[in-house]
Design a protein around this motif. Structure first.
Motif, short mmCIF file in Angstrom:
data_model
loop_
_atom_site.label_atom_id
_atom_site.label_comp_id
_atom_site.label_asym_id
_atom_site.label_seq_id
_atom_site.Cartn_x
_atom_site.Cartn_y
_atom_site.Cartn_z
N PRO A 2 1.02 -1.00 -0.12
CA PRO A 2 -0.69 0.19 -0.28
C PRO A 2 1.08 1.78 -0.24
O PRO A 2 1.70 1.16 0.50
N GLU A 58 -0.04 5.38 0.52
CA GLU A 58 -1.06 6.39 0.63
C GLU A 58 -0.99 7.25 -0.14
O GLU A 58 -0.06 7.85 -0.63
N VAL A 59 -2.08 7.77 -1.49
CA VAL A 59 -1.84 8.59 -2.67
C VAL A 59 -3.10 9.90 -2.32
O VAL A 59 -2.60 10.75 -2.63
N ASP A 75 -5.83 9.25 3.52
CA ASP A 75 -5.85 7.73 4.14
C ASP A 75 -6.24 7.11 2.65
O ASP A 75 -7.21 5.71 2.83
N ILE A 76 -6.23 7.50 1.99
CA ILE A 76 -5.95 7.00 0.04
C ILE A 76 -4.99 6.09 0.02
O ILE A 76 -3.99 6.97 -0.06
N PHE A 77 -4.98 4.96 0.09
CA PHE A 77 -4.07 4.43 -0.60
C PHE A 77 -4.70 3.43 -2.17
O PHE A 77 -5.29 2.98 -2.22
N VAL A 78 -3.23 3.28 -2.77
CA VAL A 78 -3.43 2.37 -4.08
C VAL A 78 -2.58 1.59 -3.23
O VAL A 78 -1.21 1.92 -2.91
#
Lengths: 402, 402
Positions: free
Chosen positions: B242, B244-245, B248-251
């Motif tokens: 993971p 973080e982009v 709290d947003i992950f790709v």
């Protein structure tokens, strides 16, 4: 800054056992346009689809804390503190549209908070927050970062290794777990030997407390990187010595015996220590501080450095009762200030100013200092809780082995 | 025997995080005459007073299991299984006079059970039982020992060390946790180099699963002591990547990239590995088995040993879709059996006979074996659960690096 520090805090306990970031699904709807992510063969869900991490505790920019727990079926949820944290509660939580209950707490001082969620009258652990063993049980926690201090934060510096050892105890007739920190470069310099700090947990904790809660390994990593501290091995051992004497029936054997006869020899024979009194320190908090004082003062042939943080029995030279029926008498070690000072390189005593132990411990230390004994007393803001203990580390560790 | 094995099981996860034996108080009354224990200065309660350990799960002599949970205020408590365990439930629990609810389960097969307690309708973790990360969450478990097998049990043999490393990932822009097992004697022989097994967890687990759940370190300790297995380093890394982009947003980045570009170099530069394909194995269960097959077959220059246990995609040479949009085509590696066999020292595929993946995976492996490819298929009793995976270790590890 807070965001970064918060992530930092999550990393350690998360990585050590349960990282919320790895959770398979976001329960909250994620309304984010697709991102050109690298195709990840191995993602459990579509790798091109971003997901929102579920974060049970979030420190906001104003240092308030938003807590959430997924309880779609619950009628009433509130938050309670444990120990000295959040004693003003309970704090009622409000359900939002996604099945989460939430509350935001403002005005808390920076530091470490044990908490529990009461869901329809039942205490509950929140799997979306980190947990530690503390307060004699397993409990969730959050931390509000100190705005001006970052010595305990995971930083991009060389990192030591945390090692978990199984140490057989003949005295307890069982294996005992033990965490050992080795400083960066330990494996790269097989001829180098290191001093050792043995550090003991408090009564309601276990051998992981100084790592998981205080982050002693990050303090060491950071201080070593900055040249503020000697490179050292740090040993975190359980302070109890249970032996099974019947079906599920235990007695506690002597921790002093286990420590002196079993732990010390294991560490000295399995790690590249400098195995003499000038390169051995012992410290601890509360119960562990009392253990450290008792053991160091009983064995000045083995130790020259002592830390005692917030220990219930204060700091005493001689007591007919001592702890739990063990009389303690260190009169010989204390026979003159010169004698004591020639053997003890550092006697570092500390306590929180709101801790009831502060008044009598500081008085005992002052009396000794007035007589010429080299005994340092340090007072820190806080009660019988983690802030004074981490601050004790902050000031104690740079003094060791110098 | 069962008692001993049960204690054994408790030790490992208990020591690694929460040992019920250290609990401060027994909640059940203890009616035991005083024992002449060694005075233990450091006990939290009177050291002369024996105490009864609180044990949330107890395996009885007849292999039934008695579970208890302290819920003095609850109206209704029952036990449910998770995953493939205890699917016949729920099992109602009965309150006894001490505030505990209890139930005894009989007729279960030996093995590992994820469970949860439902207290007045709310899922609850029992702090008096061990916990693991499994089934995509934190969950209690118990184990019924296999009566005739003890290869995975903590025994009084030389023990390796479990090491926790922080590995910085440029790809993920964060630190990643990684567990490394070094065999007994690793520190005593600074000139010796070792082969490495990289082993990956399943989709709902994390990097600790092969240690905490399968006890791969005890299997290694025992096999090495018996001379059944080559000494090796074992690396347990998380299979997610993971990044973080956004807040709290992950790709998920490519795990293959992280693994090949970051994990392998870290291990080879920080541990005394034999850094060549003949001394490098990769294995995993379910998702981790698919990752292992994909990575090993994509990098025969780096690996010669493969284990794939219960992987959802079976075992395929070429797939236009592959996993999650990544086409896989290993036709070149498989161009002739001779070519494949000259590169791959071991291809060990396994599955539980009740697992729906068994039928197509076994068929694919048989087709390859019929053509002369050196692909082993092993079937074990069980579904998509821990028994086939631990049995896979039992049979796989002794074959490695020989």
């Amino acid at each position: 800054m807070n965001k970064e520090k918060q992530n930092n805090q999550m990393y350690h306990s998360g990585m050590l056992y349960f990282d919320p970031i790895y959770r398979e699904h976001s329960r909250e709807p994620v309304d984010i346009p697709p991102i050109n992510a690298v195709p990840a063969f191995t993602m459990h869900k579509n790798p091109h689809e971003p997901y929102k991490a579920v974060r049970g505790a979030k420190i906001n920019d104003d240092c308030s804390v938003t807590l959430t727990i997924h309880e779609p079926e619950a009628r009433e949820v509130y938050l309670a503190g444990k120990g000295y944290s959040l004693l003003e509660g309970p704090y009622m939580m409000v359900q939002n549209e996604n099945g989460y209950f939430t509350v935001t707490l403002s005005g808390l001082h920076p530091g470490f908070y044990h908490i529990e969620f009461i869901v329809d009258g039942v205490r509950k652990l929140n799997p979306e927050m980190p947990m530690v063993f503390g307060c004699s049980t397993i409990v969730n926690f959050f931390e509000i970062p100190f705005p001006d201090e970052d010595y305990y934060i995971l930083k991009k510096v060389p990192h030591g290794t945390l090692r978990f050892e199984h140490i057989w105890s003949d005295i307890c007739d069982r294996y005992r777990g033990c965490w050992v920190y080795t400083p960066p470069g330990y494996d790269k310099h097989p001829d180098k030997r290191y001093p050792v700090l043995y550090i003991q947990h408090g009564g309601g904790e276990n051998e992981a407390a100084w790592i998981w809660t205080a982050r002693i390994n990050y303090i060491a990593d950071n201080y070593i990187a900055e040249g503020k501290m000697e490179e050292m091995i740090i040993v975190c051992n359980t302070g109890f010595a249970p032996k099974e004497v019947g079906e599920d029936i235990f007695v506690n054997e002597s921790f002093e015996d286990v420590f002196i006869k079993e732990i010390l020899p294991f560490i000295d024979s399995n790690y590249r220590t400098l195995p003499d009194r000038l390169h051995r320190a012992m410290a601890g908090l509360s119960m562990g501080g009392g253990q450290s004082r008792f053991i160091v003062h009983s064995h000045p042939d083995l130790f020259a450095w002592l830390g005692q943080f917030s220990s219930g029995a204060g700091f005493v030279v001689k007591s007919p009762d001592g702890y739990y029926g063990n009389p303690s008498d260190f009169s010989d070690l204390f026979k003159t200030p010169e004698h004591y000072n020639s053997l003890m390189k550092l006697t570092f005593i500390s306590c929180g100013t709101e801790d009831p132990r502060h008044s009598y411990t500081s008085k005992q230390c002052q009396e000794l200092a007035d007589l010429g004994y080299n005994v340092e007393y340090h007072a820190y803001p806080g009660n019988h809780e983690w802030e004074p203990w981490r601050m004790s580390l902050r000031d104690f560790m740079p003094k060791l082995f110098k």
